[in-house]
Structure formats: C-alpha cells, structure tokens
Design a protein around this motif. Structure first.
Motif, PDB file in Angstrom:
ATOM      1  N   LEU A 755       1.096  -1.095   0.262  1.00 29.45           N
ATOM      2  CA  LEU A 755       0.255   0.171   0.319  1.00 29.45           C
ATOM      3  C   LEU A 755       0.850   1.366  -0.314  1.00 29.45           C
ATOM      4  CD1 LEU A 755      -3.073   1.357  -0.062  1.00 29.45           C
ATOM      5  CD2 LEU A 755      -2.362   0.981   2.710  1.00 29.45           C
ATOM      6  N   ALA A 756       0.807   2.169  -1.468  1.00 28.42           N
ATOM      7  CA  ALA A 756       1.803   3.251  -1.283  1.00 28.42           C
ATOM      8  C   ALA A 756       3.290   2.863  -1.131  1.00 28.42           C
ATOM      9  CB  ALA A 756       0.983   3.966   0.091  1.00 28.42           C
ATOM     10  N   ASP A 757       3.141   1.932  -1.801  1.00 21.23           N
ATOM     11  CA  ASP A 757       4.797   1.153  -1.951  1.00 21.23           C
ATOM     12  C   ASP A 757       5.613   1.045  -0.838  1.00 21.23           C
ATOM     13  OD1 ASP A 757       5.137   1.907  -4.989  1.00 21.23           O
ATOM     14  OD2 ASP A 757       5.745   3.685  -4.914  1.00 21.23           O
ATOM     15  N   ASN A 774       2.784  -2.932   9.905  1.00 21.79           N
ATOM     16  CA  ASN A 774       3.649  -2.233   9.075  1.00 21.79           C
ATOM     17  C   ASN A 774       5.027  -2.949   8.911  1.00 21.79           C
ATOM     18  OD1 ASN A 774       1.765   0.083   8.244  1.00 21.79           O
ATOM     19  ND2 ASN A 774       2.192   0.297  11.003  1.00 21.79           N
ATOM     20  N   ILE A 775       6.045  -2.543   8.464  1.00 25.87           N
ATOM     21  CA  ILE A 775       7.486  -3.138   7.723  1.00 25.87           C
ATOM     22  C   ILE A 775       7.882  -2.881   9.146  1.00 25.87           C
ATOM     23  CG2 ILE A 775       8.514  -0.881   7.246  1.00 25.87           C
ATOM     24  CD1 ILE A 775       8.039  -5.189   5.262  1.00 25.87           C
ATOM     25  N   ASP A 776       7.921  -1.753   9.888  1.00 26.67           N
ATOM     26  CA  ASP A 776       8.683  -1.730  10.967  1.00 26.67           C
ATOM     27  C   ASP A 776       8.023  -2.000  12.171  1.00 26.67           C
ATOM     28  OD1 ASP A 776       6.692  -0.193  12.131  1.00 26.67           O
ATOM     29  OD2 ASP A 776       7.606   1.284  12.267  1.00 26.67           O
ATOM     30  N   VAL A 810     -15.111 -12.948   3.429  1.00 29.85           N
ATOM     31  CA  VAL A 810     -14.484 -11.524   2.806  1.00 29.85           C
ATOM     32  C   VAL A 810     -14.302 -10.658   2.935  1.00 29.85           C
ATOM     33  CG1 VAL A 810     -13.937 -11.229   0.141  1.00 29.85           C
ATOM     34  CG2 VAL A 810     -15.278 -12.919   0.686  1.00 29.85           C
ATOM     35  N   ILE A 811     -13.023  -9.787   3.491  1.00 26.81           N
ATOM     36  CA  ILE A 811     -12.367  -8.197   3.789  1.00 26.81           C
ATOM     37  C   ILE A 811     -12.278  -7.876   2.936  1.00 26.81           C
ATOM     38  CG2 ILE A 811     -11.443  -7.514   5.436  1.00 26.81           C
ATOM     39  CD1 ILE A 811     -11.755  -9.500   7.648  1.00 26.81           C
ATOM     40  N   ARG A 812     -12.797  -6.973   2.492  1.00 25.39           N
ATOM     41  CA  ARG A 812     -12.058  -5.451   1.908  1.00 25.39           C
ATOM     42  C   ARG A 812     -11.302  -4.580   2.100  1.00 25.39           C
ATOM     43  NH1 ARG A 812     -13.370  -4.395  -3.636  1.00 25.39           N
ATOM     44  NH2 ARG A 812     -12.910  -2.779  -4.425  1.00 25.39           N
ATOM     45  N   ILE A 813     -10.239  -4.040   1.935  1.00 27.51           N
ATOM     46  CA  ILE A 813      -9.005  -3.448   2.196  1.00 27.51           C
ATOM     47  C   ILE A 813      -8.167  -3.060   1.547  1.00 27.51           C
ATOM     48  CG2 ILE A 813      -7.510  -5.402   4.345  1.00 27.51           C
ATOM     49  CD1 ILE A 813      -5.293  -5.965   2.496  1.00 27.51           C
ATOM     50  N   GLU A 814      -7.598  -1.787   2.021  1.00 25.34           N
ATOM     51  CA  GLU A 814      -6.758  -0.958   1.063  1.00 25.34           C
ATOM     52  C   GLU A 814      -5.623  -1.638   0.130  1.00 25.34           C
ATOM     53  OE1 GLU A 814      -7.385   3.299   1.178  1.00 25.34           O
ATOM     54  OE2 GLU A 814      -6.928   3.705   3.582  1.00 25.34           O
ATOM     55  N   SER A 815      -5.413  -1.659  -0.609  1.00 25.63           N
ATOM     56  CA  SER A 815      -3.653  -2.636  -1.617  1.00 25.63           C
ATOM     57  C   SER A 815      -3.701  -2.016  -2.423  1.00 25.63           C
ATOM     58  CB  SER A 815      -3.653  -3.774  -1.274  1.00 25.63           C
ATOM     59  OG  SER A 815      -2.845  -4.774  -2.107  1.00 25.63           O
ATOM     60  N   ASN A 816      -2.446  -1.934  -3.189  1.00 27.50           N
ATOM     61  CA  ASN A 816      -1.730  -1.553  -4.935  1.00 27.50           C
ATOM     62  C   ASN A 816      -1.890  -2.698  -5.028  1.00 27.50           C
ATOM     63  OD1 ASN A 816      -0.349   1.796  -3.267  1.00 27.50           O
ATOM     64  ND2 ASN A 816      -2.556   1.560  -3.948  1.00 27.50           N
ATOM     65  N   SER A 817      -0.848  -3.644  -4.367  1.00 27.83           N
ATOM     66  CA  SER A 817      -0.797  -4.863  -5.531  1.00 27.83           C
ATOM     67  C   SER A 817      -0.446  -5.892  -4.122  1.00 27.83           C
ATOM     68  CB  SER A 817       0.580  -4.906  -5.942  1.00 27.83           C
ATOM     69  OG  SER A 817       1.750  -4.895  -5.356  1.00 27.83           O
ATOM     70  N   VAL A 818      -0.836  -7.181  -4.634  1.00 27.38           N
ATOM     71  CA  VAL A 818      -0.307  -7.926  -3.665  1.00 27.38           C
ATOM     72  C   VAL A 818       1.180  -8.690  -3.549  1.00 27.38           C
ATOM     73  CG1 VAL A 818      -1.355 -10.232  -2.538  1.00 27.38           C
ATOM     74  CG2 VAL A 818      -2.764  -8.680  -3.587  1.00 27.38           C
ATOM     75  N   TYR A 819       2.028  -8.898  -2.741  1.00 30.68           N
ATOM     76  CA  TYR A 819       3.069  -9.147  -3.025  1.00 30.68           C
ATOM     77  C   TYR A 819       3.535 -10.614  -2.643  1.00 30.68           C
ATOM     78  CZ  TYR A 819       8.117  -9.778  -2.494  1.00 30.68           C
ATOM     79  OH  TYR A 819       9.931 -10.470  -2.264  1.00 30.68           O
ATOM     80  N   TRP A 820       2.209 -11.036  -1.716  1.00 28.80           N
ATOM     81  CA  TRP A 820       2.597 -12.776  -1.744  1.00 28.80           C
ATOM     82  C   TRP A 820       1.652 -12.652  -0.856  1.00 28.80           C
ATOM     83  CZ3 TRP A 820       7.592 -15.314  -1.761  1.00 28.80           C
ATOM     84  CH2 TRP A 820       7.951 -16.624  -1.869  1.00 28.80           C
ATOM     85  N   GLY A 821       0.620 -13.710  -1.963  1.00 25.75           N
ATOM     86  CA  GLY A 821      -1.251 -13.845  -1.268  1.00 25.75           C
ATOM     87  C   GLY A 821      -1.828 -14.457  -0.796  1.00 25.75           C
ATOM     88  N   TYR A 822      -0.751 -16.263  -0.920  1.00 26.70           N
ATOM     89  CA  TYR A 822      -1.035 -17.647  -0.664  1.00 26.70           C
ATOM     90  C   TYR A 822       0.110 -17.598  -0.002  1.00 26.70           C
ATOM     91  CZ  TYR A 822      -4.695 -17.006  -4.476  1.00 26.70           C
ATOM     92  OH  TYR A 822      -5.807 -16.932  -4.680  1.00 26.70           O
ATOM     93  N   GLN A 823      -0.275 -18.821   0.816  1.00 31.05           N
ATOM     94  CA  GLN A 823       0.916 -19.582   1.173  1.00 31.05           C
ATOM     95  C   GLN A 823       2.399 -19.926   0.593  1.00 31.05           C
ATOM     96  OE1 GLN A 823       0.613 -22.748   4.477  1.00 31.05           O
ATOM     97  NE2 GLN A 823       1.541 -24.550   3.170  1.00 31.05           N
ATOM     98  N   GLY A 824       1.802 -20.424  -0.622  1.00 28.68           N
ATOM     99  CA  GLY A 824       2.535 -20.954  -1.380  1.00 28.68           C
ATOM    100  C   GLY A 824       3.134 -19.369  -2.752  1.00 28.68           C
ATOM    101  N   GLN A 825       3.712 -17.896  -2.688  1.00 33.02           N
ATOM    102  CA  GLN A 825       3.739 -17.394  -2.691  1.00 33.02           C
ATOM    103  C   GLN A 825       1.793 -16.748  -3.986  1.00 33.02           C
ATOM    104  OE1 GLN A 825       4.504 -15.656  -5.774  1.00 33.02           O
ATOM    105  NE2 GLN A 825       4.009 -13.588  -6.134  1.00 33.02           N
ATOM    106  N   ASN A 826       1.845 -17.453  -4.752  1.00 31.48           N
ATOM    107  CA  ASN A 826       0.786 -17.246  -5.347  1.00 31.48           C
ATOM    108  C   ASN A 826      -0.356 -18.400  -5.549  1.00 31.48           C
ATOM    109  OD1 ASN A 826       1.804 -18.975  -6.959  1.00 31.48           O
ATOM    110  ND2 ASN A 826       2.533 -17.388  -8.566  1.00 31.48           N
ATOM    111  N   ALA A 827      -1.462 -18.610  -6.357  1.00 29.80           N
ATOM    112  CA  ALA A 827      -2.028 -19.545  -6.616  1.00 29.80           C
ATOM    113  C   ALA A 827      -1.766 -20.753  -6.985  1.00 29.80           C
ATOM    114  CB  ALA A 827      -3.247 -19.729  -7.594  1.00 29.80           C
ATOM    115  N   ALA A 828      -0.673 -21.105  -7.340  1.00 30.45           N
ATOM    116  CA  ALA A 828       0.266 -21.974  -8.116  1.00 30.45           C
ATOM    117  C   ALA A 828       1.147 -22.716  -7.814  1.00 30.45           C
ATOM    118  CB  ALA A 828       0.556 -21.719 -10.012  1.00 30.45           C
ATOM    119  N   HIS A 829       1.696 -22.669  -6.386  1.00 29.86           N
ATOM    120  CA  HIS A 829       2.673 -22.304  -5.388  1.00 29.86           C
ATOM    121  C   HIS A 829       3.964 -22.608  -5.719  1.00 29.86           C
ATOM    122  CE1 HIS A 829      -0.647 -24.239  -1.866  1.00 29.86           C
ATOM    123  NE2 HIS A 829      -0.825 -22.997  -2.265  1.00 29.86           N
TER     124      HIS A 829
END
Length: 939
Positions: A755-757, A774-776, A810-829
């Motif tokens: 979110l916001a880089d 947050n990252i900190d 299902v919860i909607r949140i503010e986001s610009n992009s998903v970096y690691w969205g699944y346990q395996g990073q993406n749906a293909a793991h």
C-alpha cells in the motif's frame, strides 16, 4: 440428620457421559423411546433414599412428609404421565417438529409392576468401579425386558426409571450420598464399561443410547419435580449440546439456557423455553440474518442473526413471561408453598393454563412462566468451539449471554448471600430503563450497545465487530432496534471454504471477481454476491481434505481420504464444471505443499507417523500421466526455479533471485549453506568471518523473502517458534534479526501486500484474528475472521483494493498490489520472487547509529540475552561483563557487519541474579567508542 439444599437447581456433580453434539439442526419427527421401570433388592440402609422399591403408599427413607409435586403412588400410570409431559414439552418447544411416542407398548413392563435388579441400590452407586456398575444396571434392565419377551428393538433410545431419588443436586450434609445420579449413555460408554459379550448383546438389541432417571427428585422437605431432569436428559438424546461446564459444574447460560439451569425453572416443575440457539437446532426458530444497517422490529420469539465472522455471531431474541414473575409470587404470598400453587394462581388470573394427571404436571401453556421479565436476550455464539464433550467449558465457551447489566456473572460464585446473580437474574435481560445498564454506562442517557458500551459488541477476542444498536424502543409486545452495522467483512459464509481465486474462469460468468469454494459435496461459485453450485462431487469436500487449483481455464480438484487421494481435472462448460480426467493414488497427499508449473502438478505424499516411504509424483496434466520421481516419508516443500518445480525436505522453502532458501532444523539455509552456526570456547564467544549467527533457536515454519530495510539485500520474513512460543520474525540475508522483531503471537499464516509502495504484513491467529503490521513491526489494524480457518489468501480486486479471504469470510482492504498472497506466494504455489534494491548508506560520525546499544530482554529471566546495535562504521566489538562488585565475568568478541543490525548473545545459565555492568567497545575507521549498559538477571 436433615439435608440442607444449597441450590434448588440442576447442578450435576457427576455425569458418566455427555451427549454427542450436532451443529446441524435436529431432524424433525417422532422419537421412539422405550421406557423400562426397575426396582432394586430391598434394603434399609440410610445411605440411599427409600428401600429399593417404588413408593406407592408412603414416603420411605429420610422423608415423612407428603409432597404436592410428583405425588404418590409411583405406579405405571405415574410414569406414563411423565412420558406424556416429555412429549408435550418437546412438542411446544419445537413448534411441533419433535414428538415422543407415548404408546402403551413402549412402557415396560406391560403390567402394573416393575423388573427387579439383582443387587440393592447401594451396589450400583458405590464409587468402587461406579461406571462399570452403572453400565451393568443398564445391561440388567434391558436384559430383563428382553427375557420377558416385551422388549422392542425398533427404537431410538432407552429410558430407565429406577426406584429412589436422584443424586443430582449440590447438597450439604448429604445423608444419602449413594443415591444414583441421573445420566446419559451411548455406545462408547457401554463399550468402555461392559464386558464384550454384554456389550454385543445390547448392540444386538439396538440399545445404543439412553438415559437413567429416578422415580422422583422430591426429598429434604423440598418439592423438586422430576420434569426438569427428564427434559435435560431427553434433550441430550435429541442432540442438544449441554450449556454448562460438565467438568467443573459451572453454569454457562444460567436460567436462560434450557440445557443448563433453565431445565430446573420452578424447581424443575416448568423447564424454561429453549434459548434462541436451542430453538434453532430444534427447528422452532429460523434466525433472520442481518448484515446491513436497518430499523428492526422484533416480536415474541423472533430471532435475528448478526454475523461477526463466519463462525462467530450474535443472536437476538424477544421473550415475554406470563405477565407475572413466578418466583415473586412464591416469595411474596403466604398461601403459596410450592410452584404448583404458583401455577394455580397464574391460572386463576388467565395467564397460564396447565393440567395435572397422576400427580404429574402434564402440560403448561407458557414455557416462559419462569422468565423474570420480558425483553431482549442477546447471545454471543462461537460455533468453532461447539465440539467435544464439554463445549461450554469455562475457558472457551461456545455460547455466552450478553448480560445487560454489564457483568459476566453467570457461573461465577459470589458467596451465599445472593445466588441469583450467578444463575441469571432480571437485570441480565434488555428492557426499558434497566437501571443495571445505566449503573455501568453513567454517561449514557439512552440504552445503547456498541464497541465502547458495557457490555460491548466486541468479538470473543475483543476485536471491534462494527455492530451497534443505537436505540431500543420497547413496546408491549415488541421492541424496535436502530441497528447500525459497519462490519469490516464484505461477506460471511459459515459453511463455505473459499480455497482458490478463480480469475482464470471465463469472464462471461460475471464481470465481478469470482471466488470458488467448497461445502459438503459441492463446489460453489461466489458471483454478484450470490452463491451458485457449479459441481456436485461424489466425495465429501471437507476442511483439510480438499484443495483447488486453477489450471488454464479449468480447475484441478484434489481430495484426500484416510488412505488414498483423488485428483480430478474439471473443465468449465455450460455454466458448470464437468469432469475431464480423474486419477486415484494409493496414499494421502500433502495438500498444503502442492505446486503447479505449466502442465506439471507436483504431488507430494503426506508425512505420517508410520515412517513408510511413499511415492512422490509429478502429474503431466496434458497426457494425464503420473510420473514417479522419488519416495519419502518426510515433509517436502516445492519451489519454482528456472520455471521448473524443485523440492526440498523441509517445512518451508522460497526462492529469491534464484537463491533457494529453506528452513533448517534450526534457522535457515541459502543454497544449502546453513545460516545458523555458533562456536563457543571457554569464556569467549566466536563467530566465523563469513557470517554471524543470530537466527539460532528459531524453528521456521514459513518463509517470505522481501526487502525490509535499505541494505541492498533481501531479507526474510518468517513464522517461527522461538523459545517455545510462536512468533513473527524478520531476518537479514545474513541471519540477523531485524529491529522490532520478533513479534510474539500465536500466528499460523502469513501474507504480504503493498500500500503506497510500503509492505504490509498480514498474519492470522487461529483464534479468529487477522492482524496487519507495518514493516517496522508496528501494528496497523486488526479484524475478526473465521476461527481455525483452513484457507487464507489475498487477491487484488481493483487498482486500490484487495480481498482477504479466510475460509468463508471476505474482507476488503486498501491495497495497491499483492506481493505474497498465498502460502505458496501465488495460487500455483511457486514460492518464487525476484527483486533488487540499491543500498542506502547511513552516514554517521559514530561507529553505531545514534550511539544506541542495548540488550534484550532486560531484565533477563531466561537463559540468555542479546546485545543489539546498528553499525555505521564499527568493524569489531568487545563486550566485557562484570558483576556490580567489579568482579570480571565474561568477554564476548566478534566481527561487526556494517550498515545493518548486529546482535551478540550472552548465555547466563551459570550466573546469579543481580545487576551487571557491560563495557562495550567498538573499533573501526581508526576510532574506538565505549558504552556502558546494566543488564539485570532475575531467576
């Protein structure tokens, strides 16, 4: 010596077994309960009530008085009337859905007599092997009926009525301590406490569950009706859960829960109407789900359902008493000696109709005759806790009454001055101008219920639910609620698990984002806010045994059974999924470790305790051929490198810039080089020149590589076990723990979005909590979610928003992009990522940033502490430790890594409690700096 009755309520001190629980509604219909009357060998001991025979003409044992409730004679007609009461009660309580067969041939013996057991009552209730003796009482009773040729095996359950009183109330100075407790039994109880031959005989007679009841509860000069005990135990036969803590005996819902103290309303004469949740299970109430703000009108017995998450919710019901509080009549009138007198008065006032037959209260028209007033009852339910033999245990109850007085008093003991508060009283109900509410909300001029009121609308985990009632308007027969809902969740589905984001499905289904999930034996699609079944499976699709993966425009469905697995290729055709191919494998698969690359599906075996090696397969989907690529008995984790699936024997793996990062037994490795090595010698602590060793003692379960600081190298965000506790930790590539980590918390899943880089860390606690950091390391937000969720993933749904999906929430949140969205990073793991970063050098006149060096934890209560600092020119450090007296203790030396956090460990197992002085000297850039800190040891 006369007994002193401490509480006139059902308070079981002993139950051999609690009823099995069913979260689904109870099937309607007539139950065929076969009742059997049994007596004992006659005796004259004062350790039990009576002489072992049914009382017909006089009260024997410890009492000489004549009772108004359940009066003599206790003959066949008397017990027939009790069965009629059971039928009448459940008929009213279930709105006609549940009836009890009261036919004459279901009451044994058929003659006006009874069967006689082989021993006296004292034998069966003696604490020496009491379960075996009670099980034998059941066996003998059924066997006597069978041998008499009167037994029926086309039945649902057995009811055994025995001579004497029940040991079912908390008694002081109990002079008949060997009365038999009333209890429920089932197949497991019989199997555990009967010899095999006797158990098999009962199974052949279809005696698989039942209850044991006394002829009467009257004793000690108190009129205590048998009705309440009968309803509580037949409720178990129907499948209703117990609402009290069966281990501690503490009440969970008090007088407001039928399967608790509500069964003993009016001293057991008039069991209360079941609560909203119980009526739902009985099919007598259909809760109306409300997810948006509205003005609601509740009439008598109507129920509204307000979801918090897919498993947690509030139930609100409007209840009315008969128009007069029965207990107030009992207390205030001199002409009232028992609750039968109360019914007579209410009948004379045209408030309640009732009937008596054979000394038994047969029926009464208002099941809420014992309710203290009329108003709202608000229930807080967590269905995830509805399981096991003790669902309402004190530590994690599945249902709790939201007490309007702001207390949580039910089940607590405040002494003997007033027991009403801990069993439920008038002030727990929500009614107009309830003074107890305003006592706890002194700044409120009107009654409100929200996140900040007492009580509040927060979840069991004290998270804001977004639910509020801003005003209550009470009328004669209804209440109007100004309901506001600002829930963080967009959808709640309690019986659905969304397992895959099916963005690959054709767009003509819906313009919306689509969610594919499973429930029972169906695959369902969430589209345009509605669920649609698109595939009916021939197997049960359950939590933990099902996985879904998107393959081109199709779906791969993988399911496990006890000993094998099944893989299906499903193609989208004509608005539904159709099977293209399927395959069975001879062992269960590890569904959390699947991976997909092109046409290749990685199928690792599930690691089980027998340690037998099982085949590892890669399925070529195009040719539908399973190729064996090895065998293992251990856990495998896949990853994608150079567009090919690799795997490692490890709990966690990830790839960053073609580096393969895997969890070691302790710490982690990069390309096979362990990053957790420690060398100790005497009183010095050395580290090799090529890396430091600060990731030691972390057992890593999940890894996400990403850039968390500005040193130009990727870092590792991990879920780990540290010092026996679950933690969210972050390490540099060189295994240095980053500042503000670890964060201790019972987290089981981790995801990352932007979110916001800036990176945002999403972690999930199985208690039903989603935390965003947050990252900190600072916490940004918390949300309630599904409890013990099987699935968690994050998917971007627009340029500025993402969905967090936890099972059916299902919860909607503010986001610009998903970096690691699944346990395996993406749906293909695939578990792979590539990112570069330019290092930002911190320029400082000091050798360490801000001149700050500290140790944590301080004070030291375990076996170690760590000295921590950020190097801005330091190359070496020497830590000399002294006792406060000046005595030298230890020296720790090592190389320092510049432009990053450094840590050095001091093991204190051999040191005494007290304050110490650490002289810390840094060298670098032809400079030297010295700092002093004071670690303290507490043992």
């Amino acid at each position: 010596m006369k007994k002193s009755l401490l509480f006139v309520l059902i308070f079981f001190s002993f139950l051999p077994l609690e009823a099995e629980l069913y979260s689904e509604t109870i099937l309607p219909g007539t139950r065929n309960f076969l009742s059997i009357r049994v007596e004992f060998q006659e005796d004259n001991t004062y350790l039990t009530t009576g002489n072992g025979k049914f009382m017909l003409s006089e009260w024997t044992g410890h009492d000489t008085m004549t009772y108004a409730v359940d009066a003599l004679p206790h003959n066949r007609a008397y017990f027939a009337s009790h069965l009629k009461f059971i039928d009448n009660y459940w008929n009213r309580a279930s709105n006609g859905n549940v009836r009890i067969n009261t036919a004459d041939d279901h009451q044994l013996p058929l003659a006006d007599s009874s069967f006689t057991l082989s021993k006296n009552m004292l034998y069966y209730s003696n604490p020496d092997s009491v379960d075996h003796r009670l099980a034998n009482l059941i066996y003998e009773s059924v066997k006597l009926a069978s041998d008499a040729g009167e037994y029926k095996d086309d039945i649902d359950a057995i009811i055994i009525y025995h001579a004497g009183a029940g040991q079912d109330f908390k008694i002081t100075l109990d002079d008949s301590p060997f009365d038999i407790p009333s209890f429920y039994f089932d197949e497991n109880y019989l199997a555990n406490h009967l010899p095999t031959n006797k158990y098999n005989e009962l199974m052949n007679l279809n005696c698989k569950q039942g209850i044991v009841l006394p002829e009467s509860q009257n004793q000690l000069g108190y009129n205590i009706a048998l009705n309440g005990t009968e309803i509580l135990l037949t409720g178990m036969l129907l499948g209703l859960p117990t609402l009290y803590d069966t281990e501690l005996g503490r009440s969970g819902t008090g007088i407001y829960g039928l399967m608790d103290q509500g069964s003993n309303t009016a001293s057991g004469l008039c069991p209360i109407k079941p609560s909203a949740f119980e009526r739902y299970l009985l099919g007598a109430a259909q809760p109306v789900t409300v997810t948006k703000s509205d003005s609601l009108t509740l009439k008598r017995d109507e129920v509204y359902h307000l979801p918090i998450s897919s498993n947690e919710y509030f139930l609100i019901e409007y209840r009315k008493n008969s128009g007069a509080y029965a207990d107030s009549i009992m207390w205030s009138r001199n002409d009232v000696n028992n609750y039968l007198d109360v019914l007579r008065i209410l009948d004379s006032l045209d408030l309640v109709d009732y009937s008596i037959e054979n000394g038994v209260l047969l029926d009464y028209s208002d099941l809420d005759v014992g309710l203290p007033t009329h108003g709202l009852l608000i229930w807080h339910v967590n269905e995830a806790e509805l399981g096991g033999k003790n669902p309402n245990d004190w530590d994690s109850p599945f249902i709790n009454l939201i007490e309007a007085d702001g207390g949580n008093d039910i089940g607590k003991f405040y002494g003997s001055l007033n027991t009403a508060v801990n069993s439920g009283w008038k002030w727990d109900m929500w009614f107009k101008n309830n003074p107890a509410y305003f006592d706890n909300n002194k700044n409120s001029h009107i009654m409100q219920w929200n996140d900040a009121s007492y009580p509040s609308t927060r979840s069991f985990e004290n998270l804001a639910s977004g639910i509020a009632i801003n005003n209550f308007d009470f009328y004669l027969d209804s209440v109007v609620l100004d309901l506001k809902i600002n829930s963080p969740a967009d959808y709640h589905f309690s019986n659905i698990i969304f397992d895959e984001m099916t963005t690959a499905l054709p767009a003509d289904i819906s313009a919306d984002k689509l969610l594919l999930g499973y429930s029972d034996s169906s695959l369902v699609l969430l589209s345009d806010s509605t669920l649609k079944e698109i595939y009916a499976s021939d197997a049960v699709l359950g939590r933990g045994n099902t996985a879904l993966m998107t393959y081109n425009n199709d779906i791969l469905l993988i399911t496990n059974s006890d000993k094998n697995s099944h893989v299906k290729h499903l193609e989208y055709l004509a608005s539904s999924l159709q099977e293209v191919n399927s395959m069975d494998l001879g062992h269960a698969l590890d569904l959390e470790k699947l991976a997909l690359a092109g046409d290749s599906l990685f199928l690792p075996p599930l690691s089980v305790e027998d340690s037998l090696a099982r085949a590892i397969y890669k399925l070529d989907i195009a040719s539908w051929t399973a190729n064996k690529i090895g065998e293992t008995s251990e856990t495998l984790t896949p990853y994608l490198k150079n567009n090919k699936i690799g795997y490692a024997i490890t709990q966690a793996a990830a790839v960053m810039n073609n580096d393969v990062i895997t969890a070691d037994e302790i710490g982690f490795s990069i390309n096979g080089n362990s990053m957790s090595v420690r060398f100790e010698s005497n009183d010095h602590y050395f580290m090799p020149d090529f890396y430091p060793v600060y990731g030691d003692n972390h057992y890593i379960n999940e890894i996400i590589p990403l850039h968390m600081d500005d040193d130009g190298e990727y870092d590792l965000l991990v879920l780990s076990e540290f010092e026996g506790k679950q933690s969210l930790s972050a390490f540099s590539k060189k295994s240095l723990l980053l500042n503000n980590f670890p964060i201790m918390g019972n987290y089981s899943k981790i995801r990352v979005f932007k979110l916001a880089d800036a990176y945002k860390i999403l972690v999930y606690n199985p208690a039903g909590i989603l935390d965003i950091y947050n990252i900190d390391g600072s916490k940004q937000a918390s949300y309630p979610a599904s409890v013990k969720a099987n699935s968690l993933f994050v998917e971007q749904v627009s340029d500025d928003a993402a969905w967090i999906i936890a099972d059916g929430t299902v919860i909607r949140i503010e986001s610009n992009s998903v970096y690691w969205g699944y346990q395996g990073q993406n749906a293909a793991h695939s578990n792979t990522q590539s990112e570069t970063q330019t290092a930002v050098i911190i320029d400082s006149d000091l050798l360490i940033k801000d001149g700050l060096v500290y140790n944590y934890p301080n004070p030291i209560q375990g076996d170690r502490t760590k000295f921590r600092f950020y190097a801005t020119g330091a190359q070496e450090v020497r830590i000399d430790i002294y006792a406060l007296s000046g005595m030298y203790i230890k020296t720790i030396m090592g190389r320092v890594f510049d432009q990053q956090w450094n840590e050095f460990t001091w093991f204190v197992h051999d040191e005494e409690s007290g304050v110490y002085i650490a002289k810390i000297t840094f060298n670098g850039d032809n400079k030297e700096e010295t700092y002093f800190i004071k670690p303290a040891i507490l043992k």
